[in-house]
Design an enzyme around this catalytic site. Structure first.
Site, short mmCIF file in Angstrom:
data_model
loop_
_atom_site.label_atom_id
_atom_site.label_comp_id
_atom_site.label_asym_id
_atom_site.label_seq_id
_atom_site.Cartn_x
_atom_site.Cartn_y
_atom_site.Cartn_z
N CYS A 91 0.81 -1.22 0.00
CA CYS A 91 0.00 0.00 0.00
C CYS A 91 0.84 1.27 0.00
O CYS A 91 0.35 2.33 -0.36
CB CYS A 91 -0.94 0.01 1.20
SG CYS A 91 -2.17 -1.31 1.16
N HIS A 353 -9.00 3.99 -1.20
CA HIS A 353 -7.63 3.48 -1.06
C HIS A 353 -7.28 2.69 -2.32
O HIS A 353 -7.40 1.47 -2.36
CB HIS A 353 -7.55 2.62 0.19
CG HIS A 353 -6.21 2.03 0.49
ND1 HIS A 353 -5.03 2.52 -0.06
CD2 HIS A 353 -5.84 0.99 1.29
CE1 HIS A 353 -4.01 1.80 0.39
NE2 HIS A 353 -4.48 0.88 1.20
N CYS A 383 0.43 2.22 6.48
CA CYS A 383 0.64 0.79 6.78
C CYS A 383 0.71 0.00 5.48
O CYS A 383 0.05 0.33 4.49
CB CYS A 383 -0.47 0.27 7.69
SG CYS A 383 -2.14 0.42 7.04
#
Length: 397
Positions: A91, A353, A383
């Site tokens: 990510c 996201h 994260c």
């Protein structure tokens, strides 16, 4: 030391990462090409001057395979002489792209570089890239004999360890939507969103400029009616401490998107007559327990604050990616962070996201927020799969 500065930062408005989403009919190469094209056009920059394009993408398979950053710059009309590479730190891929880009400028390897990211979760769904094969191997099986777990279970373990109840998680998530909707209504996203032409359900060509994932009507009570997303008998037996509070409402949604940041040396910006908006101040990257997986922003932030010589109170805004609501809440608890400074324009629970794009998306929003509020320092942390995190501090100029 050479300063690496941010001259511009742009993104697409989010699209729901599923069939029928606003960006689902657009090839991911074209999503990334649009932000690359836009960022050079906005700054009247000859793309031939770009030393490198560093892109983040998580599911590098199918339409996103074979170095999508290079494919996208060619689609955007950049000269064939401009190189590119695509990286994967899960990510945090495009945040790492920004680190590599800025560090290359500081080291003297680059004068001008674009950091960017893309993910089409509607066309390349999460979990596609392993193609059904074992990605761990025997060493991981021996080290973690009970097996590693996916991020949803990690979020449950974090909520249990930090004693975050369902009401707290849902209230935080509703606030993310409220802040994002308020920012959009006030025009705060107008400077960072670049339009892209898409086809709507009727087949007409329309300009997509509004985040599709933001739900202004969201309430904590409404989110409270949603069922647990990850509970199973197997995991309930393995993790009796889990309370099964994680739902689609307090998690980030599947999202399509792309974003890009124009980075160069301060000297080159001056030479080209461009005004730097911020400079990179400090960087860190950290690893943590891959079972909890999502807690690494905590050690990454400790590291970047130590490197910077700043305290958390010196920071004017924090962008802590809302993969799941427990992530920013545990981070804020660890640092005693001011809730008003945490994701002040809403976070990924509302804005989406789009995995490989999220790092430069957060950076784009952070730069614009600091400019609008007169803040000096901004901190961003993300994260990442397998228990990692990047942290970045920028200084508005």
């Amino acid at each position: 030391m050479t300063n690496a500065v941010i001259v511009d930062a742009v993104r697409l408005a989010s699209g729901k990462g599923k069939p029928g989403g606003a960006l689902a009919g657009t090839h991911p190469v074209e999503l990334l090409a649009q932000v690359l094209r836009s960022i050079v056009d906005r700054n009247d920059l000859d793309p031939a001057l770009v030393d490198d394009v560093i892109g983040g993408c998580v599911q590098q398979v199918g339409e996103q395979a074979l170095n999508i950053a290079r494919t996208a710059l060619l689609s955007a009309g950049f000269p064939e002489t401009v190189p590119a590479t695509t990286i994967d730190r899960q990510c945090g891929s495009s945040q790492q792209a920004a680190h590599f880009a800025a560090q290359g400028v500081i080291a003297g390897a680059y004068d001008i570089v674009i950091a960017c990211g893309v993910e089409s979760m509607s066309r390349i769904p999460m979990g596609t890239s392993p193609i059904g094969q074992d990605t761990a191997g025997p060493g991981i099986a021996a080290r973690y004999p009970e097996g590693l777990i996916h991020q949803g279970i990690s979020a449950e373990l974090i909520a249990a360890k930090w004693k975050l109840d369902r009401e707290t998680l849902d209230a935080y998530s509703a606030e993310s939507h409220r802040r994002a909707a308020a920012a959009a209504a006030a025009g705060f996203f107008d400077a960072e969103i670049v339009p892209i032409d898409v086809h709507n359900a009727a087949g007409d060509t329309v300009s997509h400029t509004v985040d599709e994932t933001v739900r202004a009507s969201t309430t904590a009570d409404g989110l409270g009616a949603l069922k647990s997303a990850f509970r199973s008998d197997e995991f309930s037996q393995r993790f009796p401490e889990a309370q099964w509070h994680i739902t689609p409402g307090n998690s980030s949604p599947f999202t399509d998107g792309a974003s890009a940041v124009l980075i160069m040396s301060e000297e080159m910006a001056s030479k080209l007559g461009l005004t730097p908006r911020a400079r990179f101040h400090s960087f860190s990257v950290a690893g943590d327990d891959p079972m909890f997986m999502l807690t690494a922003p905590i050690p990454a932030t400790h590291k970047v604050l130590a490197k910077s010589g700043l305290s958390i109170d010196d920071i004017d805004a924090y962008e802590v990616n809302e993969a799941f609501a427990p992530v920013p809440l545990t981070w804020a608890h660890e640092f005693g962070a001011d809730p008003a400074k945490l994701n002040p324009r809403g976070g990924a629970i509302a804005l989406g996201h789009a995995l490989g794009s999220s790092g430069t998306r957060l950076l784009t929003t952070l730069v614009n927020h600091l400019e609008a509020t007169g803040g000096r320092y901004g901190l961003q942390t993300m994260c990442e799969g397998a228990g990692m995190a990047n942290a970045t501090i920028i200084e508005r100029l």
